[in-house]
Structure formats: structure tokens, C-alpha cells
Design a protein around this motif. Sequence first.
Motif, PDB file in Angstrom:
ATOM      1  N   CYS A 378      58.420  95.324  87.000  1.00  0.00           N
ATOM      2  CA  CYS A 378      58.147  93.894  86.932  1.00  0.00           C
ATOM      3  C   CYS A 378      58.472  93.207  88.243  1.00  0.00           C
ATOM      4  O   CYS A 378      57.786  92.285  88.656  1.00  0.00           O
ATOM      5  N   ILE A 379      59.530  93.625  88.897  1.00  0.00           N
ATOM      6  CA  ILE A 379      59.936  93.006  90.154  1.00  0.00           C
ATOM      7  C   ILE A 379      59.959  94.084  91.215  1.00  0.00           C
ATOM      8  O   ILE A 379      60.642  95.089  91.083  1.00  0.00           O
ATOM      9  N   ASN A 465      48.246  89.555  88.614  1.00  0.00           N
ATOM     10  CA  ASN A 465      49.666  89.631  88.271  1.00  0.00           C
ATOM     11  C   ASN A 465      50.465  88.946  89.369  1.00  0.00           C
ATOM     12  O   ASN A 465      50.525  89.435  90.498  1.00  0.00           O
ATOM     13  N   GLN A 467      53.505  88.736  89.836  1.00  0.00           N
ATOM     14  CA  GLN A 467      54.657  89.500  90.307  1.00  0.00           C
ATOM     15  C   GLN A 467      54.306  90.451  91.440  1.00  0.00           C
ATOM     16  O   GLN A 467      55.194  90.889  92.167  1.00  0.00           O
ATOM     17  N   LYS A 468      53.006  90.787  91.571  1.00  0.00           N
ATOM     18  CA  LYS A 468      52.584  91.774  92.565  1.00  0.00           C
ATOM     19  C   LYS A 468      52.000  91.141  93.811  1.00  0.00           C
ATOM     20  O   LYS A 468      51.392  91.832  94.620  1.00  0.00           O
ATOM     21  N   SER A 474      51.916  84.963  98.186  1.00  0.00           N
ATOM     22  CA  SER A 474      52.688  84.019  97.381  1.00  0.00           C
ATOM     23  C   SER A 474      52.801  82.672  98.074  1.00  0.00           C
ATOM     24  O   SER A 474      52.694  81.616  97.437  1.00  0.00           O
ATOM     25  N   GLN A 490      54.555  79.848  88.114  1.00  0.00           N
ATOM     26  CA  GLN A 490      54.864  81.267  87.971  1.00  0.00           C
ATOM     27  C   GLN A 490      55.115  81.920  89.327  1.00  0.00           C
ATOM     28  O   GLN A 490      56.047  82.718  89.478  1.00  0.00           O
ATOM     29  N   PHE A 494      58.686  83.709  90.279  1.00  0.00           N
ATOM     30  CA  PHE A 494      58.856  85.117  90.647  1.00  0.00           C
ATOM     31  C   PHE A 494      59.349  85.264  92.084  1.00  0.00           C
ATOM     32  O   PHE A 494      60.055  86.226  92.401  1.00  0.00           O
ATOM     33  N   ARG A 498      62.663  87.294  93.017  1.00  0.00           N
ATOM     34  CA  ARG A 498      62.625  88.320  94.054  1.00  0.00           C
ATOM     35  C   ARG A 498      63.689  88.054  95.112  1.00  0.00           C
ATOM     36  O   ARG A 498      64.313  88.976  95.636  1.00  0.00           O
TER      37      ARG A 498
END
Length: 609
Positions: A378-379, A465, A467-468, A474, A490, A494, A498
Motif C-alpha cells: 500500500c505504501i 492508484n 498510492q503509486k 503527486s 487522497q 498518501f 509516505r
Amino acid sequence: MAFMKLGSKSEAFYRDGQSWHCISGLQSDVTIEIGEMSFHLHKFPLLSRSGRLEKLMGESHSVDGSVCALQLGQLPGGAKAFELVAKFCYGVKIELTSMNVVSLRCAAEYLQMNEEYGEGNLIAQTEAFLNEVFKNWTDTIKALETCEEVLPHAEELHIVSRCIHSLAMKACADPKLFNWPVSGSNETGRTSGASLWNGICTSTKPQPVSVDWWFEDVSFLSLPLYKRLIQAVEEGGMTPENIAGALVFYAKKYIPQMNRQSSFKNLKSGSTISIPSEADQRALLEEIVEILPNQNGVIHTRFLLRLLRTAMVLQSSPSCRENLERRVGLQLDQAALEDLLIPNMGYSVETLYDIDCFQRILDHFVSIDQPSAAASPCIVEESQLMEGTHSLTSMTMVANLVDAYLSDVAADVNLKFPKFQSLAAAVPDYARPLSDGIYRAIDIYLKAHPWLTDSEREQICRLMNCQKLSLEASTHAAQNERLPLRVIVQVLFFEQMRLRTSISGWFFVSDNLENSQNPNSVLGLSKNDGLDRGSGIEDMRERVTDLEKECQSMKKEFHKLVKTKRSWNIFCRRKSNYVNAKSSEQSDTKTQQQCANGHQHHENGDLGC
């Protein structure tokens, strides 16, 4: 080149227009008519060698001793073959070669020139020479080409099958083990560093023979004979790679639509040949697709896509195109993006590229049972995201290909939302180590389609996703006004997680490193060790402070962004009402406290509330 000389007499015939005459001095008593050509000959030399001519002359009744006339319009090889037959019957010198032996053998069979009509007759002579021809690669090729002129008779005498068997045996065998000429078109220059001395080649080091040495020679055969040869070499144990290479060579030569050229030349003789019609090219393409090896990976994906594009241009049958799409789908991980961008050739063109074709190819690939890859955590650490992996699975390679394809077609305003969503969702999430590619495609699509509803924007953003996303993606997503507010939240969430994970990991690594460098730290620390540790802690605190400042700056940017949204106005109003209520509540509490204090002072003799 093999040859055989028959007969011993000098030339005894001359041609006058469309007639052949014998110069023996005797008057002709039989005329053989073949097409427009007439042969004025004598009965005895012919009937002594041919059973059919003997029968025909016996059945023919001449009146008043007139010349006997016979029609041989069905003779294999025609007038050219009968000229040699006549010379053989008269004992005139002739030369058998690989270019005339097939027609002569068929003509001899038709005329029944067997051993009953003389020892060493033409059937036996041509059969003996054919056996010599089959020993040589180049002569066998030429003999097989001449079979086209007398194909029914050559098939009946099994000459075609014997030629194909001889060629297949030589093509499947190792040419280093035998001493036949490998290729007629490449015989010159077959030795490296060759030098001539008085006409003698002094080089003894031959050049290595490649596996495709026979491709060009057999490419001059017609398609039916070529197919039979391919089937023969396949039965002879040739590798699918070599068979595929031969078919690729043949297709490139006779389907000029694949090469996008207006004319092409005969590679062997250099003479220009006519361009096949689209109907002929379509039939040839469909035949080649049918005999392509079924093994996966033996044919380059680029060539298969070129065949598919040409099949669309030539309007080949649906089964042919479906076959090619299935073959491409089986090895889609080996494809290149520029080859998959096939222009839309339908009459009702909606999109620039054929999206439906790529969807079908992708469906074929996904339908294969792929080995399941390990799910991504997930992370993920930023360093791990940036480093990537060198052992990409085929599914991961296809995922990158799909993302790149979507990025190219997303700018098309005619690309419907369901098609974009279907393509992106066909690849599972675990196949994308990074979501940067699909995020780029989504961003381009949202920019080219500003009329999408909020619900559709939400749906399309669920394809990636958060998270990716890498740090760069980002940062871009956090400032992207085209994304829904929920997606931006979101991304920021994340990113903060991170950041915390990175800080914790840094502390953990630092403590382990310090313990490994100071094994006696459990028993006690010296003063210098304490000072070093204190300075390390100070550095750590400075680093954490810097990270907190970066996080605060990201939050400020987020607050500036959401203030431009309408939904933020409602949130602000609710927040202001809540603040006012809290402030009034605090003021009432403060008043009550002041009254309570006043009452206490009043009891002590002071002024009260």
C-alpha cells in the motif's frame, strides 16, 4: 548447371516462318501440326520411336498417296518440346538441361516413347537426367519452375513431388555436411579473402552459411508450389523460426502494399515485374496467414501488425483479420507503440485510430492465464518507485504499453468515455508498479473532454492508484484543477503518510547504524560518544523540522486551491458558524467565572458582581 548431350548428327532441320523442314533431301510424307507451327517430316523416324505416332499414322488414311496430317495440339510443351523430340528421333544432337527436361519427359510420356520402341528411348534418357538434376539445388529449382507449363502431366509423373522432396531435404539438412551448391544467387563471393592466380581461386576458407540461404531461391515459385514446399520442410523437421522467416521474405516480396511502394523488382534477375492487383495481394496474404507457424514468438510482432494493417487496407476476410489479432494478442508484450497506432479505415470513422482493434488484441492477451504477480504494498518508498525493476513481467510491459497508447489517443475528442475506461480497466492494478502513466493519460483525456460530468470524472480517476504516484506526479496532481477534490485530498493524504514512513525508516536505520558502530554502547558511553550522539540527534531534529515545514507548505497550497471550489464556500460557512458558537460559549463561561469571583470577593468584604 547439369546437362546431357544426346544424338550425334549435325543439324538437319531449318525453319521457314511457321514451318519446320528436314534437309535430308527426301520428300516429306507426314505433317505434324501443333498450334500455328507445322513440322514437315518423315514417318519412319517418328513411328520407330513413338507408340502414339505409330497408332495415329495407322489410323490416318491418305488419299492418292497424299501427305499424312496429324494434329498434336495436346502435346505437353507444345511446338518447342516437339522440336527436340523430332531431333531426337532423327538422331540430331540435342542437349538436355534443367530448363527443358520436364517438358521433354512429359512429351515423351504422351508420345509413348518407351523401351518397346528402341533401347535408350527418350523416356529412359530424360528419367536418368532428372535423377542428376535432383542432386543439384539450383537445377532442381529451375526444373520445378518449368513444371508450371506442364503441371497436370508433371503431377501425374510425380515430377513436382520429387522436386519438392529434393528441395526440402536440402533445405532441412546442414549444408556444411554436403557438397552441393547451396544457392544459385549467392554462389559468387562465397569465400572470404578469395584471390585468383591464373584463374584459380587460392582461398580455402569458405564463408559461414546463414540459415536463410534458401529463402530467395524458393521465393520465385508460385504460391501453390511454395505452400507445398513449406509443408514439406515443416514435415522434414525445420524449425518454426526458419519457416516463419521464409514466409516473411515471400510476403514482403509479393505484397507491395506492406512496403508502401508503387513498384518492386525481381531480386534475382533485376527485371521489373508487374505489380499484383489488390485482389491477388489479398488472396496471397490470406494464404500466408493460414500457413504461418502457430508457435508463439517465432514471428516478430511488428511484422504481424504490418500484416494486420495491410489486411485492413486490402479488406481481407474477417477470419484472416481475427487470426492476426489473436496472434498479436498472444505476444502483445513484444509490441511497440508506433506499430499499434493503426489508423481507422472504417467508413464511419469516429476516432483517428482503430481503438476497437486494439481492444480486441488486448482482450486476447488478458484472456491468457498469466502468472500472478505479487501485489504491490500500500505504501511504497519513493526511492523504490524511482529505481524501478529490471525483471518486468509480460503483464507489466503490457500495462505500460496500454498507458502509453491511452496517452496518445486521449487527445481525440471523439474518443468516448466507455472506450477509454474499458481499455484502462483491462489491465489489473498489480501490473502497474507506478501509476504515472495512467495518470498522464487521464489528465490528457480530462483536458480534451472538459464537458465530462463530475460523476464521470470520479469514475475515470478511480482507474489510477494514488498510492503509486511518484513524487513528481503527486506534486502535479495536488495542483491539478481538473481532478476532483476527493482525488486531490487522497493524493495529499498518501503523501503525508509516505513522509511519516520515510522519517520512521530514517530513524530506524540511524539507530541500527549507530549500534553497529558502537558495540560497547550497552556497557557504557564515553564523553566523546555522548557528544557525537548529541550532535546526531540535533541533526535529526533539524531534518524533521525541514520535513514538517515542507508538509506545512503543501497544506497551505492545498488550502489556497480548495478556496476556489464552490464546495469550499459551504465548508467555510459551516466553519464560521461553528467558530461563532464556540466564541459565544467561551464568553458566557468567562462571564460566569467573573461572577463567581465577584461573589467570593463579596463574601470577603469586597465589591461583588
